[in-house]
Design a protein around this motif. Structure first.
Motif, PDB file in Angstrom:
ATOM      1  N   GLU A  57       0.701  -1.221  -0.004  1.00  0.00           N
ATOM      2  CA  GLU A  57       0.076  -0.089  -0.001  1.00  0.00           C
ATOM      3  C   GLU A  57       0.820   1.066   0.025  1.00  0.00           C
ATOM      4  OE1 GLU A  57      -3.564  -2.183   2.484  1.00  0.00           O
ATOM      5  OE2 GLU A  57      -1.842  -1.108   3.506  1.00  0.00           O
ATOM      6  N   ASN A  60      -1.414   6.834   0.437  1.00  0.00           N
ATOM      7  CA  ASN A  60      -3.000   6.989   0.891  1.00  0.00           C
ATOM      8  C   ASN A  60      -3.350   8.419   0.426  1.00  0.00           C
ATOM      9  OD1 ASN A  60      -1.522   8.408   2.721  1.00  0.00           O
ATOM     10  ND2 ASN A  60      -2.657   7.515   4.473  1.00  0.00           N
ATOM     11  N   ILE A  71      -9.566   6.978   3.474  1.00  0.00           N
ATOM     12  CA  ILE A  71      -8.705   7.771   2.587  1.00  0.00           C
ATOM     13  C   ILE A  71      -9.355   8.734   1.594  1.00  0.00           C
ATOM     14  CG2 ILE A  71      -6.930   6.268   2.999  1.00  0.00           C
ATOM     15  CD1 ILE A  71      -6.561   5.469   0.238  1.00  0.00           C
ATOM     16  N   ARG A  80      -1.278  11.298   6.078  1.00  0.00           N
ATOM     17  CA  ARG A  80      -0.966  10.940   4.725  1.00  0.00           C
ATOM     18  C   ARG A  80       0.378  10.551   4.531  1.00  0.00           C
ATOM     19  NH1 ARG A  80      -6.119  10.248   2.151  1.00  0.00           N
ATOM     20  NH2 ARG A  80      -7.493  12.223   2.888  1.00  0.00           N
ATOM     21  N   TYR A 305      -3.024   3.536   6.038  1.00  0.00           N
ATOM     22  CA  TYR A 305      -3.934   3.073   4.979  1.00  0.00           C
ATOM     23  C   TYR A 305      -5.151   2.422   5.607  1.00  0.00           C
ATOM     24  CZ  TYR A 305      -4.620   1.638   0.444  1.00  0.00           C
ATOM     25  OH  TYR A 305      -5.143   1.719  -1.047  1.00  0.00           O
TER      26      TYR A 305
END
Length: 347
Positions: A57, A60, A71, A80, A305
């Motif tokens: 991931e 985000n 998100i 973030r 995330y």
């Protein structure tokens, strides 16, 4: 109902109304019956193999404001982050050493990761790990962008439509997002040659059995290589914070139906399924799923995330994830395999 089940097990196409009837009849007996049939067909194609995908991931940030997503651009409480190219490659290196042969790069629709940056990332992963599959899940992009990423070495692309009904789509997304564009993106991905994945939320706000039947009918017609579904789970910092979550029972029924629609489907038992029930992923496998996706992201960013509340495995190291997954799958009679796990059919 028996006639509908017989059609489904025989891979004869169902009508929209027949899918609605199946969903209306949801019961423990029906779920058990369809799970048995789904596993029989799945094992003819895949045996007891469960494919693993290493999930990275990597951002985000997201330009979209989907009403269900933690998100979303409008969530000012989100912390973030973006991984660097070196961060991403390090995740791949660790994953490769642990036996992963598919890497899934997933992120919000982050304009920072333009075509130039993403082509460079994909090309560098392809160069360093030539025997691995690269899956992207970056949301909606232009056909030209998809073509560039495919040429750089991407093999697969996941783009969940979330709902196949346009009116339902409009209840889940702001006016600047287009249902038709989402569907056009899926068509473009398949036309270009990606192993293409779609999917939907189970139990999302305002969803009806007619909406879910439309999702099943779309997948029956579109014939994707992969389908990702999971229960809708609320997030506190969204307009849907007070809505009800999707259920385990509905999700398991739908996994079995999807397996019966296409025995060759790559079908994950998702993290969201494991979030709503401690044995959710095992139950998903026993309902017909055949993919699990342990997290390779750095532990330090996993809690950022957060698409939905209470997401599991945010504090585990990658090695812990895979060792745990091995044991959990073995306990129910399946084995995690380290091959790429490509789709067995290409239209």
């Amino acid at each position: 109902m028996n006639d509908i089940i017989e059609k489904l097990v025989s891979q004869n196409p169902l009508t929209h109304s027949e899918f609605v009837s199946l969903l209306d009849a949801n019961s423990e007996a029906l779920r058990d019956k369809l799970a048995d049939d789904a596993n029989t067909l799945r094992e003819k194609v895949f045996g007891t193999d469960i494919y693993i995908r290493g999930l990275i991931e990597f951002t985000n940030y997201c330009k979209n404001d989907c009403y269900y997503c933690g998100i979303r651009a409008g969530n000012s409480n989100a912390v973030r982050y973006r991984l660097t190219v070196d961060d991403i490659l390090l995740c791949c290196e660790k994953g490769y050493d642990l036996g992963f042969r598919t890497f899934v790069l997933q992120g919000g629709e982050d304009p920072y990761f333009n075509d130039e940056k993403m082509v460079d990332i994909v090309a560098r992963i392809r160069d360093r790990f030539p025997d691995c599959a690269i899956t992207l899940s970056l949301g909606e992009r232009s056909r030209e962008s998809y073509e560039k990423l495919f040429s750089a070495g991407a093999d697969r692309y996941l783009l969940r439509e979330e709902t196949s009904d346009e009116q339902h789509y409009k209840k889940l997304h702001p006016d600047n997002m287009s249902f038709n564009n989402r569907m056009e993106c899926l068509k473009n991905l398949k036309d270009i040659g990606y192993q293409t994945g779609c999917g939907f939320m189970v139990g999302s706000p305002y969803q009806t059995h007619e909406d879910l039947a439309s999702d099943l009918y779309f997948i029956q017609e579109f014939r994707p290589h992969m389908v990702g579904i999971g229960p809708y789970i609320t997030h506190a910092d969204t307009p849907f914070a007070n809505k009800n979550n999707g259920t385990l029972e509905d999700t398991l029924l739908l996994i079995s139906i999807l397996r019966l629609i296409n025995p060759e489907l790559l079908l994950p038992a998702t993290t969201s399924l494991g979030t709503i029930h401690p044995l959710g992923r095992e139950l998903g496998i026993k309902a017909g799923a055949n993919v699990v996706m342990p997290n390779l992201s750095p532990v330090g960013v996993r809690k950022q995330y957060m698409l939905y509340d209470n997401k599991i495995c945010t504090g585990d190291e990658a090695a812990e994830c895979i060792n745990c997954m091995d044991k959990r799958m073995e306990a129910i009679g399946y084995k995690v395999v380290t091959s790429r796990g490509d789709s067995p059919f290409i239209d």
